[in-house]
Design a protein around this motif. Structure first.
Motif, PDB file in Angstrom:
ATOM      1  N   VAL A   1       0.654   3.956   5.763  1.00 33.69           N
ATOM      2  CA  VAL A   1       1.062   4.567   4.669  1.00 33.69           C
ATOM      3  C   VAL A   1       2.077   5.684   5.208  1.00 33.69           C
ATOM      4  N   GLY A   2       2.067   5.799   6.369  1.00 36.22           N
ATOM      5  CA  GLY A   2       2.908   6.753   6.925  1.00 36.22           C
ATOM      6  C   GLY A   2       2.290   8.304   6.892  1.00 36.22           C
TER       7      GLY A   2
ATOM      8  N   THR B   1      -1.019  -3.318  -0.036  1.00 33.35           N
ATOM      9  CA  THR B   1      -0.052  -4.364  -1.016  1.00 33.35           C
ATOM     10  C   THR B   1       1.196  -3.623  -1.360  1.00 33.35           C
ATOM     11  N   TRP B   2       1.305  -2.301  -1.575  1.00 27.72           N
ATOM     12  CA  TRP B   2       2.318  -1.594  -2.116  1.00 27.72           C
ATOM     13  C   TRP B   2       3.133  -1.122  -1.046  1.00 27.72           C
ATOM     14  N   THR B   3       2.795  -1.152   0.067  1.00 25.82           N
ATOM     15  CA  THR B   3       3.444  -0.502   1.319  1.00 25.82           C
ATOM     16  C   THR B   3       4.423  -1.186   1.960  1.00 25.82           C
TER      17      THR B   3
ATOM     18  N   GLY C   1       6.327   1.712   6.308  1.00 28.06           N
ATOM     19  CA  GLY C   1       5.427   2.642   6.055  1.00 28.06           C
ATOM     20  C   GLY C   1       5.473   3.347   4.399  1.00 28.06           C
ATOM     21  N   HIS C   2       6.386   2.861   3.977  1.00 32.40           N
ATOM     22  CA  HIS C   2       6.813   3.519   2.545  1.00 32.40           C
ATOM     23  C   HIS C   2       5.870   2.989   1.406  1.00 32.40           C
ATOM     24  N   LEU C   3       4.759   3.698   0.999  1.00 32.70           N
ATOM     25  CA  LEU C   3       4.162   3.452  -0.262  1.00 32.70           C
ATOM     26  C   LEU C   3       4.884   3.960  -1.398  1.00 32.70           C
ATOM     27  N   TRP C   4       5.516   3.154  -1.975  1.00 33.31           N
ATOM     28  CA  TRP C   4       6.459   3.535  -3.156  1.00 33.31           C
ATOM     29  C   TRP C   4       5.690   3.887  -4.542  1.00 33.31           C
TER      30      TRP C   4
ATOM     31  N   PRO D   1      11.342  -0.312   0.380  1.00 34.04           N
ATOM     32  CA  PRO D   1      11.559   0.720   1.373  1.00 34.04           C
ATOM     33  C   PRO D   1      11.820   2.009   1.366  1.00 34.04           C
ATOM     34  N   SER D   2      12.467   2.148   0.050  1.00 37.93           N
ATOM     35  CA  SER D   2      12.598   3.692  -0.189  1.00 37.93           C
ATOM     36  C   SER D   2      12.979   4.054  -1.603  1.00 37.93           C
TER      37      SER D   2
END
Length: 936
Positions: free
Chosen positions: A33-34, A83-85, A89-92, A296-297
């Motif tokens: 998750v960055g 699941t959401w990443t 590494g972007h966990l939105w 991604p962002s």
């Protein structure tokens, strides 16, 4: 014709629910998750392992500016973070959503999904309850703060939607708990991302799971074990979906579905990801089952396609909650729970006039005082609020229906409403729900629900309406009767058409239910066995009432007749009806009976049951009596076994007099002559009038006699006639009232299909070779397809296709006869085109079933045939080209897809013009695929 321009709906099974399957350690999780390796997940407030089990907060809970709770729930093989990443590494849900909706408190729920969906469905309950409990703790206000209910929005991926649905169902059932009521009343909206709402058959849930696990790192044995568990638990999973639908009246629901494959497969397609309710919005997403929830962002187009709608959902839920608070109506809810005051029906008067819709007329009920007393002791309203269920079981002809009918009449004043449902099959039960919807009092259901019933002909809407009304908290003094549930889904019953009646019960802990069945081991409520009449005076009372002979008790031989008929109410009524029409003595009737019994022993030795022989003997006496009076009426009785035993009406038999058998001409010449023949059968207690539909019905025991004794083998001519009568009435173009007609025809179509299947096993008839029946098979395929019965539709289309292929062979003798009589072009042309229609319809059907290879083969055959028989620009050719192009697009065969879309566009432009929606749709598809191939 069915819908030829219907968009292809791809395979409804498959995919990976969450990306990586392994449970990460702390370091790998935080790297994913960055975050720095030693930084714990932010605000892991609730107890439990912070890496993957628990409810984790991604924003500051002490910030009073947070006015809404957003909870993300992963699915099978999922993880609260991974699941959401995105792979970068972007966990939105933390890094993007918190910026888009800074006023929201974002949380993610983690649980062991492999346990939840394996071994026992009770594990789903455990995880759903855990979600409720942890969310309750998270929403508990600080000691020094004023409680202020926050609206709740759920974001669910794949099987996580099932956990959330179950949690809300449980919150409804336990709404007396103020904590659960808080969650219930404040849940305003749900975003479903690739959630499989529909399990069309017992294998669907297992198939979806198999596709998810196919792309995971689990071993094969584990995959197989979980798939087997889901296969076994699928009925309960389907029940969760049905129960949830009943509680979605004013919820805001956004459903997102994938359009790209995961490892070569579409996991949850549009049809499976659609709930099918009016307050649901649908969004196709250019992603697969894993990436539909990974962006991604904040600036990415992927987040824009989903995130902006989730933001819209959260903002709408927040505004709606704020408006309710400003109006002083904090208790008003999203109508999720029937027990919440705001979701009660608009009218507080739940009394409706007494009327037993669909119940057979009963003229000869007597006795049974102790039975009726036993029913009343269990069901009669009391101060204790609970749901009470009585199951009346016994052999056919014992008087189960009559007993339920009599109890309802005697105690109608004890109940505010009495509803009668025909539970013979699941189809007849659904039809009864639709009919009873019209009996609900004005204002009894919300305007939103009334609008639904006006906008759609779906039976599910009617079922929801009736169940919703019955479940209202103040409507707790009703009686409903499910009659003739003789095909229950229990281990002892191997019939493939058996069904579970419990999902049709109102979801409330109040009210009274009577269920009649032949099955003694149906364990639903308090069982009461209905036996033969024990008192001779009760049997005599039936004979007096049905014969009209007040002094029959003094006639010689009456005691012997009562003993012979052995307390069987149906046999006594038949004998009494005969005696009312013939001036013969009781002794003479006994002689007829003994002769009939002897004949049955010779002609039907398989009738081992004494009760069956008693009943059949009385019916044979009446049958012979009618035959001497009216041969046509007897022939009609014989014919009836090729139709369903309920709802035979004049128009069904008379719609096309050109193929009516000679003997039937006199009966269908007018409705007066038809009703006169029916009256003869009714006077002998062999049939009864259906006051609601205007048709006629037959007791299932009498029907069994007509099928097994009067028709000891299948007659090709009678089956062919039943096929034609039923199929000709199938609507070919939509009209008002068609849905009701189709449901009226459906039981008769089922009977034809049953007889055809029996013939297939013996192969005694050549009915498939009859050219005149080919159109009938095709029409019944349309009927089944329109009713959502895809397996039955396929069977009928296959029969039509087989017949047409055989008939169109020039060396086939029946075809040569047609060509000789009608001319070559007339015989080959229309039949050949109709063959192509059947092939194309099979393609559409296979598409709905997710059978892509079979669908492609059918489309290709239909396209080639249309081009040859019609023209490349004909509308049917263009429709088929469009359907095949859509299929190729799903398979990522873009070259072939573009060519076929262009062909369809050219044909539509020639036929309709350049501005027609079909022309524009085909051109838009071409442009979209070209953009995918050349994004720059």
């Amino acid at each position: 014709m069915p819908k030829l321009f219907k968009r292809f709906r791809g395979r409804k099974i498959e995919g990976n629910d969450a990306g990586s399957s392994s449970t990460p350690n702390e370091t790998s999780l935080l790297e994913s998750v960055g975050k720095e390796p030693n930084t714990q997940p932010p605000h892991a407030k609730v107890s439990g392992s912070y890496d993957h089990v628990g409810l984790f907060e991604l924003s500051n809970s002490n910030d009073e500016s947070k006015t809404v709770d957003v909870i993300a729930v992963h699915g099978l093989q999922g993880h609260p973070y991974r699941t959401w990443t995105h792979e970068n590494g972007h966990l939105w849900i933390r890094d993007s959503l918190t910026e888009s909706i800074p006023f929201a408190r974002i949380m993610t729920f983690g649980y062991d999904s492999m346990i939840a969906f394996s071994k026992s469905v009770a594990k789903i309950d455990d995880k759903a309850l855990d979600l409720l409990n942890q969310l309750t703790l998270m929403r508990r206000p600080l000691e020094d703060s004023v409680p202020r209910p926050r609206p709740i929005v759920f974001i669910c991926h794949s099987f996580g939607g099932i956990v959330v649905k179950k949690a809300l169902i449980m919150a409804h059932a336990r709404s007396s708990d103020m904590s659960f009521k808080d969650i219930l009343e404040n849940t305003k909206a749900i975003a479903f991302l690739g959630v499989p709402h529909r399990g069309a058959d017992s294998a669907r849930w297992a198939n979806v799971a198999a596709c998810i696990l196919k792309t995971s790192s689990l071993g094969i044995s584990t995959n197989n074990a979980l798939v087997a568990d889901l296969l076994r638990n699928s009925p309960t999973l389907n029940d969760i979906q049905d129960q949830f639908i009943d509680r979605t009246q004013n919820l805001m629901i956004y459903s997102f579905y994938e359009t790209q494959k995961t490892s070569g497969m579409i996991v949850v397609d549009k049809s499976s990801a659609t709930i099918g309710i009016t307050n649901e919005k649908l969004f196709p997403i250019d992603a697969n089952h894993r990436t539909i929830c990974q962006f991604p962002s904040l600036e990415s187009t992927e987040y824009g396609a989903v995130g902006k709608w989730i933001v819209d959902l959260v903002e709408s839920a927040t505004k709606e909650a704020a408006q309710r608070r400003s109006d002083g109506n904090i208790a008003a809810t999203a109508d999720l729970s029937i027990d919440v005051a705001s979701s009660e029906p608009l009218s507080n008067d739940f009394r409706i006039p007494f009327y037993l819709l669909d119940a057979p007329e009963i003229d000869y009920f007597t006795g049974r005082e102790s039975l009726l007393l036993s029913i009343g002791q269990i069901l009669l309203p009391s101060s204790k609020l609970q749901r009470k269920v009585v199951v009346l079981h016994g052999l056919g002809g014992m008087g189960k229906t009559q007993s339920a009918f009599r109890y309802a009449i005697q105690h109608q004043q004890d109940y505010t409403a009495v509803l009668w449902f025909n539970a013979k099959t699941e189809d007849t039960l659904k039809q009864s729900f639709q009919k009873n919807t019209k009996r609900l009092p004005e204002g009894a259901i919300s305007q939103a629900l009334q609008d639904k019933l006006q906008d759609t002909s779906s039976l599910q809407e009617s079922i929801q309406a009736v169940k919703h009304w019955l479940a209202a908290p103040q409507n707790n003094n009703w009686l409903i009767i499910f009659d003739n549930h003789d095909n229950p889904k229990i281990p002892q019953n191997k019939d493939q058409s058996a069904y579970d009646i419990r999902p049709y019960f109102p979801e409330a802990y109040h009210g009274s239910i009577i269920l009649t069945t032949r099955w003694a081991n149906l364990k639903i409520g308090k069982s009461i066995q209905v036996n033969k009449l024990e008192e001779s005076e009760h049997a005599l009372s039936i004979l007096i009432g049905t014969s009209g002979r007040s002094d029959i008790g003094n006639e010689p031989g009456i005691s012997d007749l009562i003993d012979t008929l052995d307390g069987l109410p149906l046999a006594l009524a038949t004998a009494g009806s005969y005696l009312s029409l013939e001036s013969i003595s009781v002794i003479k009737y006994l002689q007829h009976y003994q002769q009939s019994w002897s004949n049955l022993q010779q002609t039907s030795p398989e009738l081992l049951s004494y009760e069956d022989r008693t009943l059949y003997s009385t019916w044979n006496i009446s049958y012979n009596h009618i035959r001497h009076q009216d041969e046509a009426a007897v022939n009609l009785l014989n014919l009836w076994s090729y139709f369903d035993n309920q709802d035979l009406w004049f128009e069904l038999l008379s719609i096309r007099k050109d193929f009516v058998p000679t003997w039937l001409h006199c009966l269908v010449e007018s409705e007066i002559t038809f009703n006169a023949a029916m009256r003869k059968l009714r006077d002998h207690s062999l049939i009864h009038t259906l006051k609601d539909s205007g048709g006629y019905g037959m007791h299932h025991c009498v029907y069994a006699w007509t099928a097994n004794v009067l028709n000891d083998r299948i007659s090709e001519s009678k089956l062919s006639f039943a096929l034609k009568c039923t199929s000709i009435m199938v609507p070919r173009s939509p009209r008002a009232g068609d849905s009701m007609l189709q449901r009226r025809l459906l039981p008769h179509a089922n009977r034809c299909l049953q007889l055809l299947s029996q013939n297939d096993s013996t192969n005694t008839l050549s009915i498939i070779d009859s050219v005149s029946n080919i159109d009938a098979f095709h029409s019944l395929g349309i009927l089944y397809s329109d009713q959502g019965k895809l397996a039955e539709a396929e069977a009928m289309y296959q029969r039509a296709l087989k017949g047409r292929e055989k008939a169109l062979s020039l060396d086939h003798t029946p075809t040569l006869n047609i060509i000789n009589n009608l001319g070559y072009e007339k015989a080959l042309g229309p039949d050949h085109t109709s063959t192509l229609n059947t092939i194309n319809n099979l393609g559409l059907l296979y598409s709905d079933q997710g059978k892509l290879a079979e669908a492609e083969a059918m489309y290709q055959r239909a396209l080639k045939g249309y081009e040859k028989a019609l023209s490349p620009d004909h509308m049917s050719t263009s429709d088929t080209a469009y359907n095949l192009a859509t299929l190729y697009q799903q398979q990522e065969n873009y070259k072939e897809s573009i060519a076929l879309f262009q062909q369809a566009e050219s044909g539509y432009r020639t036929t309709f013009g350049s501005q027609h929606p079909k022309t524009v749709a085909a051109l838009t598809r071409v442009e979209k695929i070209q953009k995918l191939q050349n994004p720059l």
